[in-house]
Design a protein around this motif. Structure first.
Motif, PDB file in Angstrom:
ATOM      1  N   GLY A 195       0.789  -1.229   0.000  1.00 14.61           N
ATOM      2  CA  GLY A 195       0.000   0.000   0.000  1.00 14.61           C
ATOM      3  C   GLY A 195       0.810   1.263   0.000  1.00 14.61           C
ATOM      4  O   GLY A 195       0.318   2.310   0.413  1.00 14.61           O
ATOM      5  N   TYR A 247      -9.953  -1.348   3.549  1.00 12.10           N
ATOM      6  CA  TYR A 247      -8.502  -1.494   3.603  1.00 12.10           C
ATOM      7  C   TYR A 247      -8.100  -2.299   4.833  1.00 12.10           C
ATOM      8  O   TYR A 247      -8.620  -2.081   5.934  1.00 12.10           O
ATOM      9  CB  TYR A 247      -7.820  -0.123   3.617  1.00 12.10           C
ATOM     10  CG  TYR A 247      -7.810   0.535   2.244  1.00 12.10           C
ATOM     11  CD1 TYR A 247      -6.997   0.024   1.236  1.00 12.10           C
ATOM     12  CD2 TYR A 247      -8.625   1.630   1.968  1.00 12.10           C
ATOM     13  CE1 TYR A 247      -6.991   0.597  -0.022  1.00 12.10           C
ATOM     14  CE2 TYR A 247      -8.626   2.203   0.706  1.00 12.10           C
ATOM     15  CZ  TYR A 247      -7.805   1.687  -0.283  1.00 12.10           C
ATOM     16  OH  TYR A 247      -7.805   2.244  -1.534  1.00 12.10           O
ATOM     17  N   SER A 270      -6.487  -4.164  -0.130  1.00  9.06           N
ATOM     18  CA  SER A 270      -7.928  -3.943   0.035  1.00  9.06           C
ATOM     19  C   SER A 270      -8.709  -5.213  -0.277  1.00  9.06           C
ATOM     20  O   SER A 270      -8.246  -6.094  -1.018  1.00  9.06           O
ATOM     21  CB  SER A 270      -8.404  -2.804  -0.870  1.00  9.06           C
ATOM     22  OG  SER A 270      -8.207  -3.127  -2.234  1.00  9.06           O
TER      23      SER A 270
END
Length: 649
Positions: free
Chosen positions: A605, A621, A639
């Motif tokens: 991420g 998330y 996610s």
């Protein structure tokens, strides 16, 4: 003139054969070293430093790194190259950057650490008369055999010969340059304590004399004798009272001086905190001003083999503009065009030096071989590309430094830095930042490798630990080599880095822990720190590639119920609709398992490579993204779907 290191061996005949250097260390004799022309012309050159096993000229001074700098022949004389020394290599008061080379001449002022180097050539070199000079042996006095001050004030000069022409010139050390004070001025508090005690003793003596005088007056009798005795007694009593008053005054002054000293210490500490806060604010402002969006061209200025399969790359902006500062522990994201690859490859590598060296970014890349259990598998694509094909002068596309795993330099709480293998790089950046800032925060540094073959940055780590009392270095070998790796010298612990080791060494668990290393090590340490009672917000770890530490999935939102149909993920470009399954860590894994091609990079991420448009639905998330994606997009690597979702992929 600045120049990069030229590793091409030179013709020895083209290098003067009568070069030499005087080495003047603080408080020691001036030493002469003749420089061998053949060695100067070689690629290795002549290395100066503290370590006898790797240096041609050994300089026994604590300000010198173990391998400090290198001398080589140049077109018009000699050149000097800094070997990433701790205290710097200076030519005419300008500090050279790590691995920067500078041509030097006999009239240049050259300093390495606090040692002065005098370059000599031609007829200025010492003649045969000096070649017979010997270093006098200094015998300590009998009363200094136990290491007393008298023993410490004499130093035995050590001379390391580079060839048979080595000679030594001895001089009487200059007290003005010895670095030691001839006398020590006591602090006001100590001086006041001595004076107060002296006056108090004098007062007691006068009181005793008064008693003797009174007894004498009574013994003698008679008017005149009594009167004289009384007068003498009165004078003694007055003097006794006066001395006691002086003693009391001096004692009060001493106490006040001690209070003032304590206040000054507190003020110094406050000034340091204010200075660090102001410096951090300045760096944040510079970072915001110099950061860039997208990729920027960087030139590989220097490539350095660190051993252990690790190679460091020093990068400078191709446009010549300044670098933005970065937080220690952050990384660079590389966008690479690798031959025979259909698409651009994205990889993230931690910055391995501290922000103080921000004029050059450094990343250290480990060559990844096929997995031990599967030798037929391909080796690491990008790491091998860096090692085999990225060379000095090449241009790379790089994104601005980023990442959430970094040391908070505004805090002064104690820290434990833990690096395993090439996971050393981000915590090394943190260690360098602490050392360069002058911070006195308590720092424990644990470095775990298999054995001496994998042990890198050895000299630098030992130098930082020896130069900073607040740094405690602990090197762990999980499989030391018999007869080669020496406990207490090469490593401190013949075991893996573990929380059990922390429990034996650390006084408590009240630290901030920063961890980066192989997945099994990280997962074990993070889990065991939690079991030890370390709060989650005190445990920080870095993840690249498939998550090194399993993410804890958040609880489903209220809108998701047991009787609701399973979510479906639709990839509009690929024309595939796939039921979501909790066996996948994230949407990206679901796509890859079903043949849907999606870009990816860090898988944590952070890099933004997996950013994908959301045409319908929404995601949850598993952890906070490094940077919040724009509305209508998501980072598929971290996610999961929150109900049915349609992605443009």
């Amino acid at each position: 003139m600045n120049a990069q290191a030229d590793e091409t061996p030179q013709d020895p005949d083209a290098v003067a054969s009568d070069w030499g250097v005087f080495v003047r260390t603080t408080g020691a004799a001036r030493q002469w070293f003749a420089l061998d022309a053949g060695q100067l012309a070689s690629a290795e050159g002549i290395v100066l430093g503290r370590r006898e096993s790797s240096c041609h000229i050994v300089v026994s001074d604590p300000s010198i790194s173990r391998s400090h700098c290198r001398l080589r022949g140049a077109a018009e004389g000699l050149s000097i190259l800094d070997l990433q020394s701790r205290n710097g290599t200076f030519v005419n008061e300008r500090r050279l950057a790590a691995y920067e080379s500078e041509d030097i001449r006999p009239d240049d002022r050259i300093e390495i650490g606090s040692v002065v180097i005098e370059l000599v050539a031609g007829e200025s070199a010492p003649g045969p008369a000096r070649e017979t000079a010997e270093v006098p042996t200094v015998e300590p006095p009998d009363d200094a055999a136990d290491g007393s001050a008298a023993d410490q004030d004499e130093e035995i000069v050590e001379v390391s010969e580079i060839d048979e022409g080595t000679t030594v010139e001895t001089e009487t050390p200059d007290p003005a340059q010895s670095g030691r004070r001839a006398d020590v001025t006591p602090s006001p508090a100590k001086a006041g304590a001595g004076l107060s005690a002296s006056w108090e003793i004098l007062g007691k003596i006068l009181i005793a004399a008064s008693v003797v005088a009174a007894a004498l007056a009574l013994t003698l009798g008679g008017h005149q004798a009594s009167t004289a005795a009384a007068q003498f007694l009165s004078a003694l009593v007055f003097l006794a009272i006066a001395t006691q008053a002086v003693a009391a005054g001096l004692d009060a002054w001493r106490r006040q001086a001690a209070v003032n000293n304590l206040r000054e210490v507190e003020l110094d500490k406050l000034r340091q905190e204010i200075r660090l806060t102001a410096e951090n604010a300045r760096l944040a402002k510079e970072k915001a001003a110099a950061s860039w969006v997208g990729v920027r061209k960087y030139r590989v200025e220097h490539k350095e083999d660190e051993g252990g399969g690790i190679c460091s790359f020093y990068l400078v902006p191709h446009d010549g503009k300044p670098n933005p500062p970065f937080e220690p522990g952050q990384y660079l994201t590389f966008h690479l065009r690798i031959p025979d690859q259909e698409k651009q490859i994205v990889r993230c590598y931690s910055l391995s030096d501290g922000p103080a060296a921000a004029e050059r970014y450094r990343v250290s890349v480990k060559r990844l071989a096929p997995p031990p259990g599967n030798p037929e598998a391909p080796p690491g694509l990008v790491s091998n590309y860096f090692h085999d094909h990225v060379n000095e002068g090449d241009i790379l596309d790089v994104k601005s430094p980023s990442g959430k795993f970094f040391l908070d330099q505004t805090r002064h709480s104690p820290v434990v830095l833990i690096g395993g293998g090439v996971g050393l790089t981000p915590v090394l950046s943190m260690l360098n930042a602490i050392a360069a800032s002058g911070s006195t925060r308590e720092t424990w540094f644990f470095y775990g490798v298999r054995n001496g073959d994998d042990h890198v940055m050895r000299d630098h780590l030992e130098c930082v630990a020896s130069d900073h009392e607040n740094v405690r270095l602990h090197v762990c070998y999980s499989d030391p080599r018999d007869g080669i790796d020496r406990p207490g010298d090469d490593y401190h612990h013949g075991e893996r880095v573990s929380v059990e080791l922390f429990k034996r060494l650390l006084p408590s668990n009240n630290y901030d822990f920063y961890v980066c290393g192989p997945p099994p090590m990280m997962e074990s340490i993070v889990h065991d720190l939690s079991s030890w009672g370390v709060p989650d917000d005190h445990v920080h770890f870095e993840t690249f590639g498939p998550a090194s530490v399993k993410k804890t999935k958040s609880a489903p939102p209220a809108s998701t119920t047991a009787d609701k149909a399973p979510a479906t993920v639709t990839f509009s470009k690929s024309g595939k609709s796939i039921p979501w399954s909790d066996q996948h860590e994230a949407i990206l894994e679901l796509a890859e398992a079903n043949g849907v091609v999606m870009d990816s990079g860090c898988r944590a991420g952070n890099c933004g490579s997996c950013l994908t448009a959301v045409k319908a639905g929404r995601v949850r998330y598993l952890e906070e993204p490094g940077a919040q994606p724009d509305e209508g997009t998501c980072l598929t690597c971290i996610s999961v779907p929150d109900g049915d979702i349609v992605l443009e992929a």
